[in-house]
Design a protein around this motif. Structure first.
Motif, mmCIF file in Angstrom:
data_model
loop_
_atom_site.group_PDB
_atom_site.id
_atom_site.type_symbol
_atom_site.label_atom_id
_atom_site.label_comp_id
_atom_site.label_asym_id
_atom_site.label_seq_id
_atom_site.Cartn_x
_atom_site.Cartn_y
_atom_site.Cartn_z
ATOM 1 N N GLY A 165 0.895 -1.193 0.124
ATOM 2 C CA GLY A 165 0.051 -0.188 -0.107
ATOM 3 C C GLY A 165 0.775 1.271 -0.011
ATOM 4 N N ARG A 166 0.095 2.274 0.360
ATOM 5 C CA ARG A 166 0.844 3.726 0.455
ATOM 6 C C ARG A 166 0.627 4.433 1.584
ATOM 7 N N LEU A 167 1.384 5.326 2.131
ATOM 8 C CA LEU A 167 0.911 6.134 3.105
ATOM 9 C C LEU A 167 0.064 7.267 2.746
ATOM 10 N N ALA A 168 -0.684 7.777 3.911
ATOM 11 C CA ALA A 168 -1.414 9.126 3.511
ATOM 12 C C ALA A 168 -1.629 9.690 4.878
ATOM 13 N N GLY A 169 -2.093 11.081 4.561
ATOM 14 C CA GLY A 169 -2.346 11.893 5.600
ATOM 15 C C GLY A 169 -1.902 13.553 5.409
ATOM 16 N N ALA A 170 -1.218 14.060 6.105
ATOM 17 C CA ALA A 170 -1.010 15.614 5.956
ATOM 18 C C ALA A 170 0.041 15.766 4.896
ATOM 19 N N ASP A 171 1.275 14.976 5.054
ATOM 20 C CA ASP A 171 2.208 15.017 4.272
ATOM 21 C C ASP A 171 3.330 14.035 4.401
ATOM 22 N N GLU A 172 4.407 14.149 4.190
ATOM 23 C CA GLU A 172 5.507 13.262 4.335
ATOM 24 C C GLU A 172 5.790 13.147 5.814
#
Length: 420
Positions: A72-79
């Motif tokens: 999968g991939r990360l998600a949220g405000a930013d890195e």
């Protein structure tokens, strides 16, 4: 001799069969320590297997069925502030490579291009959570380089994944340990928010100069000598190595004409606390806390080595109690020491990497290799097969201090050898 490594173009490996997609896995407070930092391990296998690139690539596809969050991939405000993993099934990056020589001729091996790098200093939200390279050598041996976003797994978690990868490569139908990654299923406690904030603040200090990667070989005789001086049960192998590294680095970086023996030296000791916090079997996310040992420069540089070990052990014994506290154990009366006076020493020993087997036996050597250090760090690696030394990969001194650091290790070895 110089080594030419020829790499194939990266390919994306996805799960071998349909895997759950669309699910969301929240990041734990333990995960939040890692700040999307990439880390790399190199596993060296001297004995050949049939088509290591193809075999491990196929096993990776099978492993992602069980470890589908890794695809999968990360998600949220930013890195810097991701909040969850989205199980998109997009896959991981894989590179097959070949080297122009035998393993024994590739000296020093840690300088060879044996892994895939992330394009940026941080892992970005759309980057794969795992990058892998398998390099074949002319002798038939091969090297597996794995680079991952530390938010996905810590060292113990990655060891579990690599063991599963080896089991699948050897023909097992499923991994022997069922993986657990969901925060809701992990039974982890929540760490105090001030502790998380302080560690993340530390991780964000990123204006670091390039540091030379040093490959230290610490004689096991030195470790045995220190353990003997401390008495039975009062010093582990890890304690002894920490004392050697902290002592020798402190001596090496003392400025010429230094007139401040009371400058503070901070030691950061990570610890796997799965058993301590009751994490479920198979949990492969982050489960590490940090304890600090704080002493003056003069104390670290000059006190008896057994007293330095005692100071380290006192710091380690505080760890179980900090889960309910709001701070990480630092004495309130002290201001933070200078950045260059802070040293992190972690260990890959006894986490399971030394048991990884793709079909021809366990690795002859395991190395840590980071291109973008976030601070001064040493990583203690499992002993090399057939060697009477313990290897430490170090990114902890500036170039002008590297020779002095190596000389201090040699001098301490000679000094203590007269006492044992």
């Amino acid at each position: 001799m110089s080594v030419a490594v020829t790499k194939s173009s990266p390919v994306v490996v996805v799960g071998a069969s349909q895997t759950p997609t669309g699910g969301i896995i929240g990041l734990s407070t333990f995960d939040m320590f890692s700040a999307s930092a990439p880390t790399t391990l190199i596993l060296v296998f001297e004995q050949p297997i049939d088509d290591p690139v193809g075999t491990i690539k196929k096993a990776l596809s099978q492993a992602l069925v069980h470890y589908h969050p890794m695809a999968g991939r990360l998600a949220g405000a930013d890195e810097l502030e991701p909040t969850h993993i989205v199980c998109t099934g997009e896959g991981v990056s894989f590179v097959g490579a070949s080297a122009s020589c035998a393993l024994d001729d590739a000296v020093p091996l840690h300088l060879v291009d044996l892994s895939v790098r992330y394009p940026a200093k941080y892992c970005r939200l759309d980057d794969p959570l795992l990058l892998m390279q398998v390099t074949r050598f002319t002798c038939g041996g091969f090297v597996v380089g794995v680079t991952w976003n530390h938010i996905m797994a810590d060292g113990a978690g990655m060891a579990q994944f690599l063991q599963a990868l080896g089991e699948l490569a050897r023909g097992m139908p499923v991994p022997s340990v069922a993986p657990v990654r969901s925060e809701a299923d992990s039974s982890l406690p929540r760490l105090p928010q001030p502790m998380v904030a302080e560690v993340r603040s530390y991780m964000r200090v990123r204006k670091e100069e390039l540091l030379p990667l040093l490959d230290l070989a610490i004689p096991t005789s030195l470790v045995h000598c220190i353990k003997a001086k401390c008495g039975a049960g009062n010093c582990t192998m890890y304690d002894a190595i920490i004392a050697v590294l902290w002592r020798c680095r402190t001596r090496a970086v003392i400025p010429d004409g230094d007139e401040n023996p009371n400058a503070l030296m901070l030691l950061v000791i990570p610890r796997n606390v799965r058993e301590l916090v009751g994490a479920k079997k198979g949990y492969y996310g982050n489960c590490v806390i940090f304890q600090l040992a704080l002493a003056t420069r003069d104390t670290v540089a000059t006190c008896d080595i057994k007293d330095l070990v005692k100071l380290i052990r006192i710091a380690k014994e505080k760890m179980p109690g900090i889960l309910g506290n709001t701070r990480d154990g630092r004495d309130e009366q002290h201001a933070p020491p200078e950045r260059y006076n802070t040293l992190t020493i972690s260990s890959l020993m006894n986490l399971g990497h030394e048991a990884v087997d793709f079909g021809s036996g366990t690795p002859s050597r395991i190395m840590w290799k980071n291109e973008q250090p976030s601070g001064m760090a040493c990583v203690v690696c499992p002993p090399c097969k057939g060697k009477d030394t313990i290897n430490v990969m170090s990114l902890c001194v500036r170039l002008e201090h590297s020779d002095a650091f190596l000389r201090e290790v040699a001098a301490l070895t000679l000094e203590l050898s007269h006492d044992c």
